[in-house]
Write an enzyme that holds these catalytic residues in place. Structure first.
Site, mmCIF file in Angstrom:
data_model
loop_
_atom_site.group_PDB
_atom_site.id
_atom_site.type_symbol
_atom_site.label_atom_id
_atom_site.label_comp_id
_atom_site.label_asym_id
_atom_site.label_seq_id
_atom_site.Cartn_x
_atom_site.Cartn_y
_atom_site.Cartn_z
ATOM 1 N N ALA A 116 -8.916 -0.911 1.459
ATOM 2 C CA ALA A 116 -7.393 -1.524 1.861
ATOM 3 C C ALA A 116 -7.781 -3.094 2.133
ATOM 4 C CB ALA A 116 -6.759 -0.412 3.077
ATOM 5 N N ASP A 164 -15.139 -1.191 0.510
ATOM 6 C CA ASP A 164 -14.816 -2.338 -0.585
ATOM 7 C C ASP A 164 -14.477 -3.681 0.139
ATOM 8 O OD1 ASP A 164 -14.689 -3.053 -3.307
ATOM 9 O OD2 ASP A 164 -12.545 -3.319 -2.899
ATOM 10 N N GLU A 187 -15.258 -12.180 4.151
ATOM 11 C CA GLU A 187 -15.365 -12.127 2.710
ATOM 12 C C GLU A 187 -15.856 -13.312 2.326
ATOM 13 O OE1 GLU A 187 -12.724 -9.487 0.556
ATOM 14 O OE2 GLU A 187 -12.856 -7.833 1.922
ATOM 15 N N HIS A 192 -15.107 -6.123 -2.879
ATOM 16 C CA HIS A 192 -13.538 -6.222 -3.136
ATOM 17 C C HIS A 192 -13.187 -6.071 -4.631
ATOM 18 C CE1 HIS A 192 -9.855 -7.703 -0.881
ATOM 19 N NE2 HIS A 192 -9.546 -6.976 -2.068
ATOM 20 N N ILE A 193 -13.587 -5.084 -5.353
ATOM 21 C CA ILE A 193 -13.264 -4.966 -6.637
ATOM 22 C C ILE A 193 -12.543 -3.544 -6.883
ATOM 23 C CG2 ILE A 193 -15.169 -6.025 -7.493
ATOM 24 C CD1 ILE A 193 -15.294 -2.538 -6.906
ATOM 25 N N ALA A 194 -12.277 -2.688 -5.774
ATOM 26 C CA ALA A 194 -11.366 -1.558 -5.934
ATOM 27 C C ALA A 194 -10.116 -1.659 -7.066
ATOM 28 C CB ALA A 194 -10.982 -1.227 -4.706
ATOM 29 N N GLY A 195 -9.493 -3.021 -6.703
ATOM 30 C CA GLY A 195 -8.101 -3.380 -7.419
ATOM 31 C C GLY A 195 -8.469 -3.905 -8.591
#
Ligand SMILES: O=C(O)[C@H](O)COP(=O)(O)O
Length: 305
Positions: free
Chosen positions: A229, A254, A259, A280-283
């Site tokens: 999230a 993630d 960051e 931070h690549i989930a999306g």
């Protein structure tokens, strides 16, 4: 004129360039202080999550009509300041839903199975079959904190694998059709029941550290936590302690409070077992990048015309 400060699919950049003078500088978010100096004449600004669209930036942007967000989280954009200036903010709602849903399910499978991080031990000559005999997801419970569109899509995939779905979302009415196939529960009950706990809330003052030491202590000792999230929704230091002390069985993170995650900040995770870290690549998949970029290019062109 259009300014794009982070990466965007090439075909969509070309589409914008064909209609308006467009500056595409995907590293500009790393030079945040340069952006205000470039804003005169810019009618559309296109960003991801690293560009801070602050009041100061908007004050330097007299011609700005629209901010296109190549993603759905809006915590990097001062929405009140945009509203006060009549600047429309357009998120890519729906375009990366499946990417996040697949990320969560993949991590649920990996964390419960507890077998895929054996490579180093095997290279050292071990054959750790007992340690690697983990759990199936079938029949187990996935608990969502926040049950918006992304969590609902993840729930659809989870049900296809035979998982039971429970969720906490005080924003959704009890008679909402989204509760077909999912059980609405108070937060405490989700925490103490679920085998897999997945976060799906935006970062706001109310959700900051919604998962803290006290709430980690309410979870089952064999539970795993997935945060795709926003950094800050989970207190990472408390989570690292809970993992180290065996209060929970695993985690996938993630997103992080700062960051990119610095080497120094990452030290809290040093040596922890069954912890998966991703940047931070989930999306963000090749597929979602095409969808997200096309959606924002079309909306921006529409707005400027
Ligand atoms: O908010 C989002 O949709 C995700 O964080 C992905 O956004 P990004 O493409 O800017 O990383």
């Amino acid at each position: 004129m259009i300014l794009i400060t982070e990466f965007m699919d090439g075909a969509s950049v070309e589409k914008l360039k064909a209609t308006y003078p467009t500056t595409y500088d995907p590293d500009l978010a790393d030079r945040q202080s340069d952006i205000p100096t470039m804003m005169t004449g810019i009618q559309a600004l296109i960003v991801r999550n690293r560009t801070k669209v602050t009041e100061d930036l908007l004050n330097a942007a007299p011609d700005l009509k629209v901010v296109g967000r190549l993603g759905v989280g809006l915590d990097n954009i001062d929405l009140d300041a945009c509203r006060a200036r009549g600047i429309e903010v357009i998120p890519a709602t729906g375009a990366n839903t499946l990417s996040v849903a697949e990320y969560v399910i993949t991590n649920a499978l990996i964390l419960l199975r507890n077998a895929y991080q054996a490579g180093d031990r095997m290279m050292a000559g071990e054959w750790p079959r007992t340690d690697c005999s983990g759990r199936e997801v079938f029949g187990r419970v996935i608990g969502f904190i926040g049950f918006g569109a992304i969590a609902q899509e993840t729930a659809r995939l989870a049900r296809a694998l035979g998982m039971e779905v429970i969720a906490y979302d005080p924003m959704l009415p009890a008679d909402s059709p989204v509760w077909d196939g999912a059980t609405s529960l108070p937060l405490e009950n989700v925490l103490k029941t679920a085998d897999v706990i997945s976060l799906h809330v935006p970062l706001t003052p109310d959700t900051r550290h919604i998962i803290n030491a006290e709430r980690l202590a309410q979870m089952r000792s064999d539970a795993v936590v997935i945060n795709a999230a926003r950094g800050g929704v989970v207190n990472d230091a408390a989570l690292a302690t809970a993992l180290a002390e065996g209060q929970i069985a695993g985690a996938a993170l993630d997103v992080f409070e700062t960051e990119p995650l610095t080497q120094e900040a990452a030290q809290i995770f040093d040596g922890l077992q069954n912890l998966i870290l991703t940047p931070h690549i989930a999306g963000v998949t090749q597929d979602s990048n095409i969808r997200v970029s096309a959606m924002i290019a079309d909306h921006v062109l529409d707005r400027l015309s």
